[in-house]
Design an enzyme around this catalytic site. Structure first.
Site, short mmCIF file in Angstrom:
data_model
loop_
_atom_site.label_atom_id
_atom_site.label_comp_id
_atom_site.label_asym_id
_atom_site.label_seq_id
_atom_site.Cartn_x
_atom_site.Cartn_y
_atom_site.Cartn_z
N ARG A 41 0.84 -1.21 0.00
CA ARG A 41 0.00 0.00 0.00
C ARG A 41 0.87 1.25 0.00
NH1 ARG A 41 -2.17 2.26 4.57
NH2 ARG A 41 -2.32 0.25 5.60
N ASP A 56 -4.54 18.60 -15.29
CA ASP A 56 -4.88 17.24 -15.70
C ASP A 56 -4.50 17.13 -17.18
OD1 ASP A 56 -6.21 15.01 -16.73
OD2 ASP A 56 -7.82 15.12 -15.26
N TYR A 95 -13.63 16.93 -16.78
CA TYR A 95 -14.27 15.62 -16.79
C TYR A 95 -15.41 15.69 -15.75
CZ TYR A 95 -15.12 10.88 -15.24
OH TYR A 95 -15.73 9.72 -14.85
N LYS A 127 -6.33 6.00 -19.75
CA LYS A 127 -6.55 6.50 -21.10
C LYS A 127 -5.30 6.28 -21.96
CE LYS A 127 -10.52 7.73 -19.41
NZ LYS A 127 -10.41 7.70 -17.99
C1 3LM Z 1 -14.31 9.73 -19.82
N1 3LM Z 1 -12.77 10.14 -18.04
O1 3LM Z 1 -14.83 8.91 -20.58
P1 3LM Z 1 -10.48 7.38 -14.04
N2 3LM Z 1 -9.38 13.11 -15.78
C2 3LM Z 1 -9.90 13.11 -17.01
C3 3LM Z 1 -10.76 12.08 -17.42
O2 3LM Z 1 -11.26 12.13 -18.65
C4 3LM Z 1 -11.08 11.05 -16.52
C5 3LM Z 1 -10.53 11.07 -15.23
C6 3LM Z 1 -9.67 12.12 -14.90
C7 3LM Z 1 -13.66 9.26 -18.56
C8 3LM Z 1 -13.98 8.10 -17.93
S1 3LM Z 1 -16.65 8.16 -17.67
C9 3LM Z 1 -17.51 7.17 -16.56
C10 3LM Z 1 -15.17 7.29 -18.07
C11 3LM Z 1 -9.56 14.22 -17.94
C12 3LM Z 1 -12.01 9.93 -16.87
C13 3LM Z 1 -10.82 10.01 -14.22
O3 3LM Z 1 -10.80 7.45 -12.59
O4 3LM Z 1 -9.23 6.59 -14.32
O5 3LM Z 1 -11.67 6.98 -14.86
O6 3LM Z 1 -10.07 8.88 -14.50
O7 3LM Z 1 -14.22 10.95 -20.08
#
Ligand code: 3LM
Length: 390
Positions: free
Chosen positions: A55, A177, A108, A202
């Site tokens: 962890r 971000d 997001y 991503k």
């Molecule tokens: C999406 N986005 O489809 P995770 N920062 C950015 C993001 O686009 C995202 C995160 C952080 C998408 C996910 S929507 C239910 C699916 C610019 C995520 C968060 O926690 O790894 O999903 O990242 O736009």
């Protein structure tokens, strides 16, 4: 190692001292034998470096953190189980009740919802600076300024030099971000941003098979985020997922070039299509921030394309999306496979209609994550589907 392509392959990687293995092994162990009580005590007191419990840190995860830190030009990085775990670790690690986060939207939808719901329940105020500008939105309580380097879903940019100048004058911490740009197109720390964050789910992973996040920047800030996000919240990345990200990042520069070329071709096609009223792609000369994009981005304008249908309603978006065959109708982005989604009902649904309207996320807005397939095949799929837009 001066070139990003070389560093993407080699950074963070050392031949395994036991076997000579070139590929970083998956160290699938919860605990680590520290040998003596004195060494255990020193590890827990923070006076010695080493592994004790996954962890807090794990060799496979550490190799990934070193690779991302290298690509972003950061002294330190910490990985998490998702981009959202990374976001909440920054918020919980750096802020206290009464503090404000000023953000330039849209973000997001999950990030904005986290700021507004969880943040506000813990006494943190989220201030949307999109309309009135950052300078007018800062108060004595502002601590953090949050931007996305290319906004989700409408592909806008912010003048990061201006953001940094405003924040520095007031001693605020800036977070960018960089999920949509990746360090291939933009390295925010080089422009003076304090912390860079990715949903590695991503482009960094790139194959749609692992969920992860990372935060990189100066060592003391990263240490604070690490302590909260790992020791207290327990949002650590699993070593098997770290392995997938280490492998994915090796081809990141090659994939980004293909994503950018494909998205540019798709954006040109959409811009000339009679059923489309607007295309959001910073590479198009008609994009209101094309000049800023040329200044900020290196080697391409990204793999994401947004567009709005002339018949700007959910039924039209559904007809087009439901007719796509090569694009999967799915959220997420940055995969080698092309994906298409309707932000109003998915990624930005948690915001509610009023906030979506304020951010210009209309019912006829479709978001494409252009994969690495041949652009002609993607364009043929879109051409077929757009026949249903009228
Ligand atoms: C999406 N986005 O489809 P995770 N920062 C950015 C993001 O686009 C995202 C995160 C952080 C998408 C996910 S929507 C239910 C699916 C610019 C995520 C968060 O926690 O790894 O999903 O990242 O736009």
């Amino acid at each position: 190692m001066t070139h990003l392509r070389t560093r993407a392959v080699h950074a963070g990687q050392h031949p395994d001292p036991h076997s000579g293995a070139i590929t970083t092994p998956i160290t699938q162990s919860t605990a680590f034998d520290y040998g003596t009580l004195a060494q255990g005590a020193a590890l827990f007191a923070g006076t010695a470096e080493g592994y004790r419990y996954s962890r807090f840190g794990n060799p496979t995860v550490a190799a990934l953190e070193a690779k991302v830190a290298d690509l972003e030009g950061a002294p330190a990085a910490v990985a998490f189980a998702s981009g959202t775990a990374a976001t909440s670790a920054v918020v919980l690690g750096l802020l206290s009740p009464g503090d404000e986060i000023a953000f330039l939207g849209p973000l997001y939808g999950g990030t904005e919802a986290l700021f507004r719901s969880m943040g506000e329940r813990w006494g943190l105020r989220a201030v949307d600076a999109t309309q009135q500008g950052l300078a007018a939105s800062l108060t004595p309580a502002t601590r953090l300024v949050w931007v996305e380097t290319l906004t989700n879903p409408d592909l806008r940019l912010h003048d990061l030099a201006e953001v940094v100048a405003l924040a520095r004058a007031r001693g605020l911490t800036t977070v960018a971000d960089n999920t949509f740009c990746t360090p291939c197109l933009l390295r925010p720390l080089e422009l003076g941003i304090d912390l860079v964050l990715h949903s590695m789910t991503k482009y960094l992973g790139g194959h749609g098979d692992a969920t992860g996040g990372v935060v990189a920047g100066a060592a003391p800030l990263v240490a604070a985020v690490r302590k909260t996000g790992l020791a207290h919240v327990g949002g650590n990345l699993a070593p098997q997922e770290a392995f997938l990200f280490l492998r994915g990042i090796k081809t990141l520069p090659l994939r980004m070039a293909a994503h950018c070329a494909g998205a540019a071709a798709v954006a040109d096609f959409l811009a000339a299509h009679p059923t489309v009223r607007a295309v959001h792609y910073p590479g198009l000369p008609t994009h209101p921030q094309h000049a800023l994009a040329q200044r900020l981005l290196q080697g391409g304008f990204g793999g994401m394309v947004g567009f709005e249908l002339a018949r700007n309603e959910r039924a039209a978006a559904a007809a087009v999306l439901d007719a796509l065959q090569l694009f999967a109708q799915a959220v997420s982005l940055g995969d080698v496979d092309s994906l298409a989604c309707h932000p109003a009902s998915t990624t930005h649904s948690a915001l509610g209609a009023e906030l979506r309207a304020a951010h210009g996320i209309s019912e006829g807005f479709i978001r494409l994550s252009v994969g690495i397939e041949h652009p002609d095949d993607l364009i043929a799929d879109l051409a077929r589907a757009l026949q249903h837009a009228v």
